[in-house]
Design a protein around this motif. Sequence first.
Motif, PDB file in Angstrom:
ATOM      1  N   SER A 145     -10.839  79.638  46.369  1.00 51.04           N
ATOM      2  CA  SER A 145     -10.530  79.739  47.797  1.00 51.04           C
ATOM      3  C   SER A 145     -11.674  79.132  48.615  1.00 51.04           C
ATOM      4  O   SER A 145     -12.816  79.076  48.177  1.00 51.04           O
ATOM      5  CB  SER A 145     -10.347  81.199  48.212  1.00 51.04           C
ATOM      6  N   ARG A 146     -11.349  78.716  49.822  1.00 50.31           N
ATOM      7  CA  ARG A 146     -12.378  78.275  50.765  1.00 50.31           C
ATOM      8  C   ARG A 146     -12.027  78.811  52.145  1.00 50.31           C
ATOM      9  O   ARG A 146     -10.910  78.643  52.618  1.00 50.31           O
ATOM     10  CB  ARG A 146     -12.479  76.743  50.797  1.00 50.31           C
ATOM     11  N   CYS A 147     -12.988  79.461  52.783  1.00 50.75           N
ATOM     12  CA  CYS A 147     -12.739  80.152  54.060  1.00 50.75           C
ATOM     13  C   CYS A 147     -13.190  79.322  55.241  1.00 50.75           C
ATOM     14  O   CYS A 147     -14.229  78.648  55.186  1.00 50.75           O
ATOM     15  CB  CYS A 147     -13.493  81.481  54.096  1.00 50.75           C
ATOM     16  N   ALA A 173     -17.084  93.758  52.541  1.00 51.67           N
ATOM     17  CA  ALA A 173     -17.495  93.020  51.351  1.00 51.67           C
ATOM     18  C   ALA A 173     -16.473  91.922  51.080  1.00 51.67           C
ATOM     19  O   ALA A 173     -15.352  91.943  51.588  1.00 51.67           O
ATOM     20  CB  ALA A 173     -17.595  93.954  50.147  1.00 51.67           C
ATOM     21  N   CYS A 174     -16.853  90.990  50.252  1.00 49.86           N
ATOM     22  CA  CYS A 174     -15.919  89.990  49.739  1.00 49.86           C
ATOM     23  C   CYS A 174     -15.792  90.201  48.240  1.00 49.86           C
ATOM     24  O   CYS A 174     -16.800  90.311  47.529  1.00 49.86           O
ATOM     25  CB  CYS A 174     -16.420  88.577  50.034  1.00 49.86           C
ATOM     26  N   GLY A 175     -14.556  90.283  47.758  1.00 48.51           N
ATOM     27  CA  GLY A 175     -14.309  90.444  46.336  1.00 48.51           C
ATOM     28  C   GLY A 175     -13.654  89.199  45.762  1.00 48.51           C
ATOM     29  O   GLY A 175     -12.642  88.718  46.285  1.00 48.51           O
ATOM     30  N   ILE A 176     -14.220  88.660  44.685  1.00 45.22           N
ATOM     31  CA  ILE A 176     -13.726  87.417  44.098  1.00 45.22           C
ATOM     32  C   ILE A 176     -13.395  87.646  42.630  1.00 45.22           C
ATOM     33  O   ILE A 176     -14.243  88.097  41.850  1.00 45.22           O
ATOM     34  CB  ILE A 176     -14.762  86.281  44.224  1.00 45.22           C
ATOM     35  N   THR A 181     -16.692  78.153  47.271  1.00 45.01           N
ATOM     36  CA  THR A 181     -16.089  79.424  47.686  1.00 45.01           C
ATOM     37  C   THR A 181     -17.160  80.396  48.173  1.00 45.01           C
ATOM     38  O   THR A 181     -17.042  80.992  49.255  1.00 45.01           O
ATOM     39  CB  THR A 181     -15.312  80.059  46.512  1.00 45.01           C
ATOM     40  N   ILE A 182     -18.214  80.554  47.377  1.00 44.27           N
ATOM     41  CA  ILE A 182     -19.294  81.477  47.730  1.00 44.27           C
ATOM     42  C   ILE A 182     -19.982  81.023  49.018  1.00 44.27           C
ATOM     43  O   ILE A 182     -20.242  81.835  49.916  1.00 44.27           O
ATOM     44  CB  ILE A 182     -20.312  81.578  46.580  1.00 44.27           C
ATOM     45  N   ALA A 183     -20.266  79.729  49.111  1.00 41.29           N
ATOM     46  CA  ALA A 183     -20.952  79.205  50.299  1.00 41.29           C
ATOM     47  C   ALA A 183     -20.131  79.411  51.563  1.00 41.29           C
ATOM     48  O   ALA A 183     -20.688  79.627  52.649  1.00 41.29           O
ATOM     49  CB  ALA A 183     -21.274  77.732  50.107  1.00 41.29           C
ATOM     50  N   SER A 184     -18.807  79.357  51.433  1.00 42.48           N
ATOM     51  CA  SER A 184     -17.942  79.463  52.615  1.00 42.48           C
ATOM     52  C   SER A 184     -17.862  80.882  53.165  1.00 42.48           C
ATOM     53  O   SER A 184     -17.463  81.070  54.317  1.00 42.48           O
ATOM     54  CB  SER A 184     -16.536  78.960  52.286  1.00 42.48           C
ATOM     55  N   PHE A 198     -16.823  75.574  38.408  1.00 45.76           N
ATOM     56  CA  PHE A 198     -18.065  76.036  39.035  1.00 45.76           C
ATOM     57  C   PHE A 198     -18.404  75.270  40.301  1.00 45.76           C
ATOM     58  O   PHE A 198     -19.000  75.840  41.221  1.00 45.76           O
ATOM     59  CB  PHE A 198     -19.219  75.969  38.026  1.00 45.76           C
ATOM     60  N   ARG A 199     -18.026  74.018  40.385  1.00 47.22           N
ATOM     61  CA  ARG A 199     -18.238  73.296  41.637  1.00 47.22           C
ATOM     62  C   ARG A 199     -17.430  73.930  42.753  1.00 47.22           C
ATOM     63  O   ARG A 199     -17.926  74.155  43.849  1.00 47.22           O
ATOM     64  CB  ARG A 199     -17.831  71.823  41.468  1.00 47.22           C
TER      65      ARG A 199
END
Length: 312
Positions: A100-102, A7-10, A23-26, A17-18
């Motif tokens: 964050s961005r992955c 899972a990913c925890g944020i 972050t979610i998309a990555s 929000f932008r």
Amino acid sequence: MADQKIACGIVLYNPDFRRLKLTIASVCDQVSGLIFVDNGSGQDCACQIRELLTERYGKNTDDILIENHENRGIAVALNQIMTQAERMGYSHVLTLDDDSRCDVELVRVLKHCLRYPKAGMICPDAVQEDESHDQKEKANVDDNATGIDVCCERSHMNDMSHHVSLAEDCITAGSLVSVAAWRESGGFDEKMFIDFVDMDFCATLREHGYRIYHVSNIAVHQRYGNVSKSFRIFGRKFYLFNYPPARIYYSVRNQIYFIRKHRGRHSIRISSRLLFLFGYIGKHLVFENNRAACAKAILQGCKEGVLMRTDT
């Protein structure tokens, strides 16, 4: 490794929000599910978070969104994420900040290291978002460590080698954490609220026999704060982030508590931690714009750091 469910925890706190959408998309296509903790962002912001998640994941977000009505600190939020992940049957959690961005293959590359012995935490390079990849802030790798089969893995995407090494510590953002290791070690120390929570968790993991692995050439991209000043000492460049006095207080307090908690356990290098603390205090006293408020925060942090109980 086929049975590993990730899972990913944020952790959310008044997010941009932008940036959160990026972050979610990555990461959303790299994991089996996401878990969010809103750490007291306020009613208006919390409503926007619910709307965003409902729009993306459907009407029922109860399993993936935990709402705290006040800011309970990063350690509490991380423990809530890990508890929910354990409840939902995940074996590992990729922990992220809301900005964050992955990299595209981050989880696949980190997951490949789960075969290494006693893997409690696996971390990538951490990159300051405003800088080029040549300015990567590497994990604190222990070059003298032994007992690890170090190798180079290759990404099918870009054919780049990923060197795997033992690390002393790392930041939680972008790191893959074993749920079992988190449970056995006692989790994140909720006394610390913010700052040095990740360093403390790393030390605790290693005291329980777990290892931290660093993987090069794969990254999480972070924003560490606004750089207010930079300066050089002995040819080395240092940055001063525009943190408020409250943040400076927590950092000083937690560093002292962290040193006292782990001294004598061979999980940290006391001399280097003390040097870091003195350097941290010195640069804020010398270079900070509001020196009076900064000095007051430092004194309060020193006092409470000495008085905090280190027993559990």
